[in-house]
Design an enzyme around this catalytic site. Structure first.
Site, PDB file in Angstrom:
ATOM      1  CE  LYS A  83      -2.049  -1.172   3.901  1.00  0.00           C
ATOM      2  NZ  LYS A  83      -1.398  -2.453   4.227  1.00  0.00           N
ATOM      3  NE  ARG A 104      -4.960  -1.420   9.749  1.00  0.00           N
ATOM      4  CZ  ARG A 104      -3.855  -0.959   9.143  1.00  0.00           C
ATOM      5  NH1 ARG A 104      -3.830   0.186   8.529  1.00  0.00           N
ATOM      6  NH2 ARG A 104      -2.783  -1.701   9.164  1.00  0.00           N
ATOM      7  NE  ARG A 160       7.625  -2.106   6.269  1.00  0.00           N
ATOM      8  CZ  ARG A 160       6.315  -2.220   6.398  1.00  0.00           C
ATOM      9  NH1 ARG A 160       5.502  -1.765   5.459  1.00  0.00           N
ATOM     10  NH2 ARG A 160       5.812  -2.813   7.449  1.00  0.00           N
ATOM     11  NE  ARG A 193       5.633  -0.125  10.260  1.00  0.00           N
ATOM     12  CZ  ARG A 193       4.566  -0.349   9.499  1.00  0.00           C
ATOM     13  NH1 ARG A 193       4.507   0.183   8.269  1.00  0.00           N
ATOM     14  NH2 ARG A 193       3.567  -1.055   9.939  1.00  0.00           N
ATOM     15  NE  ARG A 212       1.779  -4.866  11.141  1.00  0.00           N
ATOM     16  CZ  ARG A 212       2.939  -4.635  10.516  1.00  0.00           C
ATOM     17  NH1 ARG A 212       4.099  -4.979  11.079  1.00  0.00           N
ATOM     18  NH2 ARG A 212       2.958  -4.044   9.352  1.00  0.00           N
TER      19      ARG A 212
HETATM   20  P1  AP5 Z   1       4.781  -1.590   1.867  1.00  0.00           P
HETATM   21  O1  AP5 Z   1       4.431  -0.801   0.660  1.00  0.00           O
HETATM   22  O2  AP5 Z   1       5.527  -0.914   2.956  1.00  0.00           O
HETATM   23  O3  AP5 Z   1       3.488  -2.345   2.420  1.00  0.00           O
HETATM   24  P2  AP5 Z   1       2.198  -1.806   3.204  1.00  0.00           P
HETATM   25  O4  AP5 Z   1       1.012  -2.444   2.576  1.00  0.00           O
HETATM   26  O5  AP5 Z   1       2.246  -0.316   3.297  1.00  0.00           O
HETATM   27  O6  AP5 Z   1       2.455  -2.513   4.595  1.00  0.00           O
HETATM   28  P3  AP5 Z   1       2.341  -1.958   6.084  1.00  0.00           P
HETATM   29  O7  AP5 Z   1       3.112  -2.902   6.946  1.00  0.00           O
HETATM   30  O8  AP5 Z   1       2.687  -0.504   6.152  1.00  0.00           O
HETATM   31  O9  AP5 Z   1       0.821  -2.154   6.338  1.00  0.00           O
HETATM   32  P4  AP5 Z   1       0.110  -2.173   7.652  1.00  0.00           P
HETATM   33  O10 AP5 Z   1      -1.271  -2.049   7.169  1.00  0.00           O
HETATM   34  O11 AP5 Z   1       0.375  -3.323   8.549  1.00  0.00           O
HETATM   35  O12 AP5 Z   1       0.773  -0.952   8.474  1.00  0.00           O
HETATM   36  P5  AP5 Z   1       0.284   0.505   8.816  1.00  0.00           P
HETATM   37  O13 AP5 Z   1       1.447   1.376   8.874  1.00  0.00           O
HETATM   38  O14 AP5 Z   1      -0.846   0.868   7.926  1.00  0.00           O
HETATM   39  O15 AP5 Z   1       5.617  -2.864   1.360  1.00  0.00           O
HETATM   40  C1  AP5 Z   1       6.220  -3.769   2.289  1.00  0.00           C
HETATM   41  C2  AP5 Z   1       7.619  -4.150   1.794  1.00  0.00           C
HETATM   42  O16 AP5 Z   1       7.487  -4.967   0.631  1.00  0.00           O
HETATM   43  C3  AP5 Z   1       8.490  -2.955   1.377  1.00  0.00           C
HETATM   44  O17 AP5 Z   1       9.824  -3.183   1.772  1.00  0.00           O
HETATM   45  C4  AP5 Z   1       8.375  -2.916  -0.147  1.00  0.00           C
HETATM   46  O18 AP5 Z   1       9.579  -2.450  -0.740  1.00  0.00           O
HETATM   47  C5  AP5 Z   1       8.121  -4.377  -0.495  1.00  0.00           C
HETATM   48  N1  AP5 Z   1       7.179  -4.505  -1.626  1.00  0.00           N
HETATM   49  C6  AP5 Z   1       6.106  -3.715  -1.891  1.00  0.00           C
HETATM   50  N2  AP5 Z   1       5.461  -4.154  -3.011  1.00  0.00           N
HETATM   51  C7  AP5 Z   1       6.133  -5.262  -3.427  1.00  0.00           C
HETATM   52  C8  AP5 Z   1       5.953  -6.156  -4.545  1.00  0.00           C
HETATM   53  N3  AP5 Z   1       4.945  -6.011  -5.413  1.00  0.00           N
HETATM   54  N4  AP5 Z   1       6.836  -7.168  -4.665  1.00  0.00           N
HETATM   55  C9  AP5 Z   1       7.860  -7.325  -3.779  1.00  0.00           C
HETATM   56  N5  AP5 Z   1       8.098  -6.500  -2.719  1.00  0.00           N
HETATM   57  C10 AP5 Z   1       7.240  -5.486  -2.543  1.00  0.00           C
HETATM   58  O19 AP5 Z   1      -0.312   0.300  10.278  1.00  0.00           O
HETATM   59  C11 AP5 Z   1       0.535   0.006  11.366  1.00  0.00           C
HETATM   60  C12 AP5 Z   1      -0.287  -0.095  12.643  1.00  0.00           C
HETATM   61  O20 AP5 Z   1      -0.907   1.177  12.902  1.00  0.00           O
HETATM   62  C13 AP5 Z   1      -1.462  -1.091  12.605  1.00  0.00           C
HETATM   63  O21 AP5 Z   1      -1.033  -2.399  12.924  1.00  0.00           O
HETATM   64  C14 AP5 Z   1      -2.402  -0.476  13.646  1.00  0.00           C
HETATM   65  O22 AP5 Z   1      -1.959  -0.759  14.956  1.00  0.00           O
HETATM   66  C15 AP5 Z   1      -2.229   1.017  13.421  1.00  0.00           C
HETATM   67  N6  AP5 Z   1      -3.197   1.550  12.425  1.00  0.00           N
HETATM   68  C16 AP5 Z   1      -2.896   2.126  11.217  1.00  0.00           C
HETATM   69  N7  AP5 Z   1      -4.019   2.494  10.563  1.00  0.00           N
HETATM   70  C17 AP5 Z   1      -5.053   2.147  11.383  1.00  0.00           C
HETATM   71  C18 AP5 Z   1      -6.468   2.244  11.266  1.00  0.00           C
HETATM   72  N8  AP5 Z   1      -7.040   2.762  10.156  1.00  0.00           N
HETATM   73  N9  AP5 Z   1      -7.211   1.763  12.291  1.00  0.00           N
HETATM   74  C19 AP5 Z   1      -6.651   1.234  13.389  1.00  0.00           C
HETATM   75  N10 AP5 Z   1      -5.319   1.098  13.580  1.00  0.00           N
HETATM   76  C20 AP5 Z   1      -4.533   1.553  12.567  1.00  0.00           C
HETATM   77 MG    MG Z   2       2.432   1.041   4.885  1.00  0.00          MG
END
Ligand code: AP5
Ligand code: MG
Length: 216
Positions: free
Chosen positions: A13, A88, A127, A161, A172
């Site tokens: 994402k 979410r 990552r 992270r 997660r």
């Molecule tokens: P990346 O693009 O970083 O993936 P992502 O989908 O952004 O993954 P996240 O871990 O950020 O998602 P998340 O939903 O768990 O975390 P968030 O920060 O939202 O890609 C990952 C890696 O793979 C990178 O190194 C990239 O280079 C590589 N990659 C990408 N595409 C690829 C491909 N096609 N092929 C190969 N490699 C690839 O949330 C964190 C925490 O915050 C949550 O757990 C929760 O506690 C809280 N939170 C956030 N939003 C909310 C909400 N709306 N409600 C409640 N709690 C929330």
């Molecule tokens: Mg992300």
């Protein structure tokens, strides 16, 4: 343009949101990034969110809905935004519907990034991001052109992270399947859901997103 990127942790994402920012000049609204900034700054929200995030749980709906409601009012959202990691839960999706209706705004699309669970742990544990500008990299899949130097800003410090370890990723993923996956039928019924193959390589996924947006 107003988009939601929907997918499990590590689906790509954030990676694809950065490319959409470059392509369309619209804002990336990542609730995860905003919550991490609040934790780093030690704000009231950050203090409430820190332990929840480190446990792999979801932060409460009222906190994230409040963050997004404030954020969409800012100038850089006038031309549109990409929601990365929000909504979410069904309650967040309903709150977003109400927020948009009050402003007479509509979503253009919800893009589901489909990735097998087995691929996600390797993506997340590899990552890292530039400490200065936040550009995302991966130990194997996406390395800077010059080792140790950020392509975007030339920075040489990188972060990993606190929740990017195999144990927390499993929690997660559970949260995703239990609380976020129900959004797929919710948006499917509204006719706004478009799917891309998130298992393809990064450029290919960008191409698929461009294609589904142009077709829809
Ligand atoms: P990346 O693009 O970083 O993936 P992502 O989908 O952004 O993954 P996240 O871990 O950020 O998602 P998340 O939903 O768990 O975390 P968030 O920060 O939202 O890609 C990952 C890696 O793979 C990178 O190194 C990239 O280079 C590589 N990659 C990408 N595409 C690829 C491909 N096609 N092929 C190969 N490699 C690839 O949330 C964190 C925490 O915050 C949550 O757990 C929760 O506690 C809280 N939170 C956030 N939003 C909310 C909400 N709306 N409600 C409640 N709690 C929330
Ligand atoms: Mg992300």
């Amino acid at each position: 343009m107003r988009l939601i990127l929907l997918g499990p942790p590590g689906a790509g994402k954030g990676t694809q949101a950065q490319r959409l920012v470059d392509r369309y000049g619209i804002a990336q609204l990542s609730t995860g990034d905003m919550l991490r900034a609040a934790v780093a700054a030690g704000t009231e929200v950050g203090l409430r969110a820190k332990a929840v995030m480190e446990a792999g749980d979801l932060v409460s709906d009222d906190i994230v809905v409040g963050i997004i409601a404030d954020r969409v009012e800012q100038d850089d959202c006038q031309n549109g935004f990409i929601l990365d990691g929000f909504p979410r839960t069904l309650a967040q999706a309903e709150a977003l519907e109400q927020m948009l209706a009050e402003k007479s705004l509509q979503l253009n699309a919800v893009i589901e990034m489909q990735v097998d669970d087995a691929a996600l742990i390797g993506r997340i544990t590899g990552r890292y991001t530039c400490a200065a500008c936040g550009a995302g990299y991966h130990d194997r899949n996406l390395q800077p052109k010059v080792a140790g130097i950020c392509d975007k800003c030339g920075g040489a410090d990188f972060n990993r992270r606190a929740d990017d370890n195999a144990e927390t990723v499993a929690l997660r993923l559970n949260a995703y399947h239990e609380q976020t996956a129900p959004l797929l039928p919710f948006y499917q019924k509204k006719g706004s859901l478009l799917a891309v193959d998130g298992m393809a390589d990064i450029d290919e996924v960008s191409g698929q997103i461009k294609a589904v947006l142009e077709a829809g």
